[in-house]
Design an enzyme around this catalytic site. Structure first.
Site, mmCIF file in Angstrom:
data_model
loop_
_atom_site.group_PDB
_atom_site.id
_atom_site.type_symbol
_atom_site.label_atom_id
_atom_site.label_comp_id
_atom_site.label_asym_id
_atom_site.label_seq_id
_atom_site.Cartn_x
_atom_site.Cartn_y
_atom_site.Cartn_z
ATOM 1 N N GLU A 174 6.841 -50.715 8.499
ATOM 2 C CA GLU A 174 7.326 -50.232 9.795
ATOM 3 C C GLU A 174 8.838 -50.148 9.925
ATOM 4 O O GLU A 174 9.457 -50.856 10.742
ATOM 5 C CB GLU A 174 6.793 -51.154 10.902
ATOM 6 C CG GLU A 174 5.289 -51.185 10.963
ATOM 7 C CD GLU A 174 4.753 -52.147 12.026
ATOM 8 O OE1 GLU A 174 5.503 -53.019 12.488
ATOM 9 O OE2 GLU A 174 3.575 -52.019 12.378
ATOM 10 N N GLU A 380 -2.770 -51.820 9.511
ATOM 11 C CA GLU A 380 -2.743 -52.885 10.516
ATOM 12 C C GLU A 380 -3.397 -52.409 11.798
ATOM 13 O O GLU A 380 -3.180 -51.275 12.236
ATOM 14 C CB GLU A 380 -1.306 -53.318 10.869
ATOM 15 C CG GLU A 380 -0.662 -54.250 9.899
ATOM 16 C CD GLU A 380 0.726 -54.722 10.348
ATOM 17 O OE1 GLU A 380 0.955 -54.859 11.565
ATOM 18 O OE2 GLU A 380 1.566 -54.949 9.460
#
Ligand code: BGC
Length: 482
Positions: A174, A380
Site C-alpha cells: 500500500e 487483505e
C-alpha cells in the site's frame, strides 16, 4: 463461468488461494534482538507523545520472532493454502544496505519459509510493509530519490536469499496509504507532516522503487526462479452520493483516481498518473503561485520503466464511502475529501470502518473493466474489533462471510479473475497508531500474558471450514481445530 447452482453454493475456482496476512513490525517484536537495526516504527513509537494509542509500541507485539511456531500452529489449524507476511528490512540489513547483513535475520526467515513449505503452505512475501530502516529514513526516506536505488538493492538481496523457495512476491504494501499517513499527515511513522506534497513525492519514489525492483526480478531472476512479482494497493470503493447526479459520479470517480488509480494506473496502464490528478494538481499549484506542479512528473523513460510492472493485481479492500460534488473537490480533490456514509451501514471497531461487503463486488467489476481483466488476488480484507474483543466474533464472521459471497458472485457471475483471498489478519497485532486497541485477528492474542497465548475466535472455526470446502455452505455448528 460456473453453473447457477454452484453459484448459489458460493463455490470458488479450483486451486483458489486461501490465506491470511501479517506484517513484520505488527507481529514480530524483538525490536532490538540479535542485531536488528532500528526502523522508523521503533523511532516513532519510542518518541511517545500519544502518537500511538496509550503510547504502546511494537517492541514485543505478538512476539512472533520467538513464537513463530505458535503462529504456524494457527496457520495449520486454519488449513491455509497460503500465508502472506513481510520481511523486516532492518532485521536483515540493519542500516538498510547490504554493507552489513544480519545472518540471524536470514536464519529467522529461512525457518519461517522452510516450515511453511514443509507443511505445503505457499509463502507470499512482502518485501516492504511500512517499516523502513531508520538509517534510510535519515537519508530522506521516501522523500528522497536516493531511496529508489537503495530499495532496488534490498529487493535484489531478498530475491537472492529467499527466491529459490519463494515464488510469490509483493514488493511493497500500500504505497498509497503509507505515503499519505507517513509523509503527508504524519499519523504513521516517520511522522512527517508535509501537507499538499509529501504524499505525492513519497508515492512517486515508491512507484519508481517498485518498478526497479520488478525489473530486477524480471531480468535477473525470473528465468531461474520462476516466480511472480506485484505490489499491493489499498482500494476503497466510492459510491456517488446521489447515483443520478453526473457530478456526484464524477466526484466518486475522482476520489478513486486520487486514492488508488494514482498508484495503479501508472503500473497497469501507461506509466503515468491519472489525467484528472495531473490537471487538478497543476492548476491548483499555479494558483498557489508555484511554477511547477506539486505532483512530480515521470520522464518518458520512467513511464516506459513503470508501465507493466505487476504480474497480477493485489487488491486490499476494507470499506466503502460515498462522495458528492463540492467546491473543494473541484479545486484540488484530495485523499481527505468529505466521506459520507449510509446510516444503514453498520460500523465496526473504528468509526471509519463501515461494513459494506457489496462494495468489493462493485470494485472488482470496475477493476476488471478499467484494468483489462487482470488476475487479481485480494491480499487483505478484514474487520476490526475494538478492545476488549469478544471470542464469539459473530459480527466479524458475518462481514467475512458476506464479503466472500460477494466475491463468489464477482467470480462466477461477473467473470472477474480472482485467484485468492487473504484475511487481515492471522492474529491480533499492533495496529499502527491504534496500538492494540483494534483487533483484526482470526486468533486472539492475550497481550496481558507474557506467553502471549493465541486462541481462535469463532471466525477462525468458520474460516477453516470455508478453506476445507473451498466454498461457503455455512453455517457450521461445531468444528474442532486440530
Ligand atoms: C495494512 C495493515 C493494517 C490493516 C488494518 C492495511 O491497510 O496493510 O498493515 O493493519 O490495513 O488497518
Amino acid at each position: 463461468m460456473f453453473a447457477t447452482s454452484e453459484t448459489e453454493n458460493y463455490s470458488f475456482p479450483k486451486s483458489f488461494a486461501w490465506g491470511a496476512t501479517t506484517s513484520a513490525y505488527q507481529i514480530e517484536g524483538g525490536w532490538d534482538a540479535d542485531g536488528k537495526g532500528l526502523n522508523i516504527w521503533d523511532t516513532f513509537t519510542h518518541q511517545g507523545g500519544d502518537r500511538v494509542f496509550m503510547n504502546q509500541t511494537g517492541d514485543v507485539a505478538c512476539g512472533s520472532y520467538t513464537l513463530w511456531e505458535e503462529d504456524l500452529k494457527c496457520i495449520k489449524q486454519l488449513g491455509l493454502t497460503h500465508y502472506r507476511f513481510s520481511l523486516s528490512w532492518s532485521r536483515l540489513l540493519p542500516d538498510g544496505t547490504t554493507g552489513f547483513i544480519n545472518q540471524k535475520g536470514i536464519e529467522f526467515y529461512n525457518k519461517v519459509i522452510d516450515s511453511l513449505l514443509a507443511n505445503n503452505i505457499t509463502p507470499v512475501l512482502t518485501v516492504y510493509h511500512f517499516d523502513m530502516p531508520q538509517a534510510v529514513e535519515d537519508l530522506g526516506g521516501w522523500n528522497s530519490e536516493k531511496t529508489v536505488a537503495i530499495f532496488e538493492k534490498y529487493a535484489e538481496f531478498c530475491y537472492e536469499t529467499f527466491g529459490d523457495r519463494v515464488k510469490f512476491w509483493i514488493t511493497m504494501n500500500e504505497p498509497n496509504l503509507h505515503s499519505i499517513f507517513g509523509y503527508e499527515v504524519g499519523i504513521h511513522a516517520p511522522g512527517k507532516k508535509q501537507p499538499s506534497y509529501g504524499a505525492y513525492q513519497a508515492g512517486h519514489n515508491m512507484l519508481l522503487a517498485h518498478a526497479k525492483a520488478w525489473h530486477k526480478y524480471n531480468t535477473d531472476f525470473r528465468n531461474k526462479q520462476n516466480g511472480s512479482v506485484s505490489i499491493s494497493i489499498y482500494a476503497p470503493w466510492s459510491e456517488p452520493f446521489d447515483p443520478s447526479s453526473a457530478k456526484d459520479k464524477e466526484a466518486a470517480e475522482t476520489y478513486m483516481s486520487f486514492f488508488s488509480h494514482w498508484i495503479a494506473k501508472p503500473i497497469f496502464i501507461d506509466g503515468d498518473y491519472p489525467e484528472i490528478m495531473k490537471l487538478k494538481i497543476s492548476e491548483y499549484s499555479k494558483k498557489q503561485g508555484l511554477n511547477v506542479s506539486r505532483l512530480p512528473e515521470f520522464t518518458e523513460e520512467e513511464k516506459a520503466m513503470v508501465k507493466g510492472t505487476a504480474d497480477f493485481f493485489c487488491l486490499q479492500y476494507y470499506s466503502t464511502a460515498k462522495h458528492r460534488h463540492s467546491p473543494e473537490m473541484s479545486e484540488e480533490p484530495s485523499f481527505f475529501s468529505e466521506q459520507l456514509y449510509d446510516p444503514d451501514w453498520p460500523i465496526a471497531g473504528s468509526d471509519i470502518f463501515h461494513v459494506v461487503p457489496w462494495g468489493l463486488r462493485k470494485l472488482l467489476g470496475y477493476i476488471k473493466e478499467i484494468y483489462n481483466n487482470p488476475v487479481i488476488y485480494i491480499t487483505e480484507n478484514g474487520y476490526p474489533q475494538k478492545d476488549p474483543p469478544v471470542l464469539e466474533d459473530k459480527q466479524r464472521w458475518k462481514y467475512i462471510e458476506d464479503t466472500l459471497k460477494e466475491l463468489s458472485k464477482a467470480i462466477n457471475i461477473d467473470g472477474v479473475d480472482v485467484r485468492g483471498y487473504f484475511v487481515w489478519s492471522l492474529i491480533d497485532n499492533f495496529e499502527w497508531a491504534e496500538g492494540c486497541n483494534l483487533r483484526f485477528g482470526l486468533f486472539h492474542v492475550d497481550f496481558e500474558q507474557a506467553a502471549l497465548p493465541r486462541s481462535p475466535y469463532y471466525s477462525a472455526f468458520q474460516y477453516s471450514d470455508v478453506v476445507k470446502r473451498n466454498g461457503l455452505p455455512g453455517p457450521v455448528d461445531k468444528l474442532t481445530l486440530t
